[in-house]
Design a protein around this motif. Structure first.
Motif: not given
Length: 672
Positions: A252-257, A259-263, A423-430, A463-468
């Motif tokens: 849930a934390i991974d997908q929140f980040l 998807n544009g959420g801030k951590v 930490l900046t840039g395009i993140a990949q999913t865990a 279906a809603a999984h975000i890879a990066k």
């Protein structure tokens, strides 16, 4: 010849009229067609708005009014402030010009005892007295939107000049988005208060001061560490020393980040604040005070690591603590490297969250380092130790009595360590294989309806999984959680039933800065320090430093010699008789010694004056040359160029007159 002279005069008059018409036409065209055209010739583009600022202005949905209060007397009395005031005005005008009417700018000089001054005070601006008469000056900004939501900068701070664009853009963003950002907390620490204080009516508030301050500016709430999805309207997730988290929560934390959420994550190999809490129920001593490994799966995907078995100590910035000696017979004052007071030199000067921090108190921190493939993320240090820092095994700091003396004696300098980073840039999913499979699907005794619901939810998650991430992420990681605890940075006092916090370090300011920065738009997060408006004479500064290095040693020698002569003179004057009383009658030898000492003192003082004069001579000589160049040389060069231009024009005019006279004479001959 008379005809030629008249014709030449007429042509000259016509030329002047045409030049005047052309000048007026050019000015009119420039004022209308080129009204919004601008050229920024400054070295660092001080007047060119960043792309993030332009995006913030583009997203304004309703008119915003900015009232800039700047006292003209302040500019006259303090020219340096006047220069900054002019820059503020210029940048506000850039904001207004680009907004196409969405930002209405009013520039006000609040003269004393006027309605403008009363309005400045009423909206919260801070007046500063300039003399003993009590007259006050103002240098601030007030903003209001269509729904009367207000933002104020009471007085512009010179120290924040490099972040002027950020401060102004933040005001505009807050006015365009007045709703409080929503912040959620996952933590094993009682940051939001103990169960007792929240469960008993009238119980005192025992939440951390940073949490109490956050409630003033954010819509804050706690989130259960066992959740498998985060609220849809959450703007920022704060993770502070979390307990063990399931894969479902980590996902849930991974997908929140992504998807544009801030951590923001405060994770610590060893929490002093956690260690000081009472034992768990049943009297068992709690031994797990760390959380650096609780987010390891996410850390790996982000390309960073916080070693769970190592702490960082800073020898140069160590704080003194009281610890027993080896025999435990007495207490010693020990500079404990694991407890450190970091200063301005240890924080990033270019990041908005740390640039104005003077001191941070940190205890037993871990450190952030790159790990494996970065996944596109870049580690930008926010807080670092000094070069005189080293690693300490976690085991030496655990238990009821840490090995304070041994750690202080054994630590070795190994270089700088990063304690906090953006930490900046395009993140990949865990979770490259998608969401973790719900455990209920594999339970044989689970109810069919529960399995059906779990399967439907699992299919929807796949279906809603975000890879990066589709855009650069907003992520800050801090390898210490103790910096949030009250005892490390603030003294809390009770004043007539109200908690009053008296800070002795900037820990709370750092926490607030990070939350404020990340809850802004992605456009604001990308803004960094801009260049300063002040342009010092670097050559003069270099000469001054060279002169000081050259003459400072000699000056110190003369001062020491002068002190020795003065001491000698004092000793001679205090010649005493056997009874110890000061002698009122001096011998010839004493008078001679006094005269010699006084002469030597005069000589040393003269040499000292010569050295001190030499300290300034090179600078004054160069300053004089610059003044001469500005006062004499530059006007002389301009005058020479003007004379040369006039000479060329006269030559062209005479050549034209000669050609015209020849043509006229030729035409007269033809007519005859």
């Amino acid at each position: 010849m008379a005809i030629g002279t008249k014709t030449s005069g007429a042509l000259g008059l016509i030329s002047l009229v045409l030049i005047a018409i052309g000048f007026i036409a050019t000015v009119t065209l420039a004022n209308n067609a080129l009204k919004s055209a601008r050229i920024d010739l400054t070295e660092e583009g001080l007047f060119t708005l960043s792309e993030g600022t332009l995006n913030v202005i583009d997203k304004i949905d309703e008119p915003i009014t900015l009232r800039y209060y700047f006292s003209g007397r302040l500019a006259r009395e303090i020219p340096q402030i006047g220069i900054l005031g002019e820059r503020v005005k210029d940048m506000l005008e850039e904001f207004a010009a680009y907004s196409k009417g969405n930002i209405r700018l009013e520039i006000i000089d609040p003269l004393p005892f006027t309605d403008e001054e009363d309005r400045a005070v009423a909206v919260g601006l801070q007046g500063v007295p300039v003399d003993q008469t009590g007259e006050t000056v103002y240098f601030g900004l007030f903003g209001v939107n269509a729904t009367d939501h207000q933002q104020v900068i009471p007085f512009f701070d010179e120290k924040r000049e490099p972040f002027l664009e950020y401060d102004l853009a933040r005001i505009v963003y807050n006015l365009a988005n007045p709703k409080k950002p929503k912040v959620g907390l996952i933590s094993a620490l009682p940051i939001a208060g103990s169960q007792y204080s929240r469960g008993a009516e009238g119980a005192p508030d025992d939440s951390f001061v940073v949490w109490s301050q956050a409630k003033q500016f954010f819509d804050v709430s706690e989130i259960s560490p066992s959740v498998d999805e985060l609220p849809d309207d959450l703007d920022l997730l704060l993770i502070a020393q979390p307990p063990s988290l399931s894969d479902a929560t980590l996902y849930a934390i991974d997908q929140f980040l992504l998807n544009g959420g801030k951590v923001v994550a405060f994770v610590d190999p060893h929490s002093e604040a956690d260690a000081q809490r009472p034992p768990q129920r049943g009297g068992a001593q709690r031994v797990d005070f760390g959380s650096a490994d609780k987010l390891q799966k996410l850390f790996n995907a982000w390309g960073m690591d916080i070693p769970a078995d190592k702490l960082v100590g800073d020898i140069s910035n160590a704080r003194k603590v009281r610890a027993p000696n080896a025999s435990k017979t007495r207490m010693l004052a020990i500079e404990y490297p694991l407890w450190m007071a970091l200063r301005r030199a240890n924080v990033s000067e270019t990041d908005i969250t740390t640039s104005q921090l003077d001191q941070l108190h940190i205890a037993s921190p871990g450190h952030i380092k790159p790990f494996g493939e970065s996944g596109g993320l870049t580690i930008e240090p926010l807080i670092q130790t000094s070069q005189d820092s080293g690693l300490v095994d976690l085991a030496r700091a655990q238990g009821r009595q840490p090995d304070i003396v041994g750690i202080a004696n054994d630590i070795k300098a190994e270089g700088k360590f990063t304690l906090a980073a953006r930490l900046t840039g395009i993140a990949q999913t865990a979770f490259p294989d998608g969401p973790p499979r719900p455990a209920v699907l594999d339970k044989e005794d689970a109810k069919p309806e529960d399995k059906t619901k779990a399967q439907e939810k699992f299919d929807a998650a796949k279906a809603a999984h975000i890879a990066k991430s589709g855009a650069p992420v907003g992520l800050v990681v801090v390898a210490d959680v103790d910096m949030l605890a009250d005892g490390l940075w603030v003294t809390v006092q009770d004043l007539f039933g109200q908690r009053v916090a008296v800070p002795n370090a900037n820990n709370g300011a750092f926490f607030a800065n990070v939350l404020e920065n990340l809850t802004g738009s992605a456009d604001l997060i990308g803004l960094r320090s801009r260049g300063g408006y002040q342009r010092p004479f670097t050559m003069i500064n270099d000469i001054q430093r060279d002169a000081e290095r050259k003459f400072r040693t000699k000056e110190q020698e003369l001062l020491q010699e002068l002190e020795a002569v003065q001491k000698k003179l004092t000793n001679v004057k205090r010649a005493s008789d056997p009874s110890g009383k000061t002698s009122l009658v001096l011998t010839d030898e004493q008078r001679t010694a006094i005269d010699a000492a006084q002469q030597q003192m005069l000589k040393v003082r003269k040499e000292l004056r010569d050295v001190q004069f030499a300290l300034r001579s090179d600078v004054e000589a160069l300053t004089g040359k610059i003044k001469a160049a500005n006062v004499v040389l530059m006007p002389l060069i301009i005058a020479i160029l003007a004379l040369f231009g006039a000479f060329l024009r006269s030559q062209h005019r005479r050549a034209f007159q000669r050609e015209f006279a020849k043509a006229a004479k030729s035409s007269e001959g033809s007519a005859a």
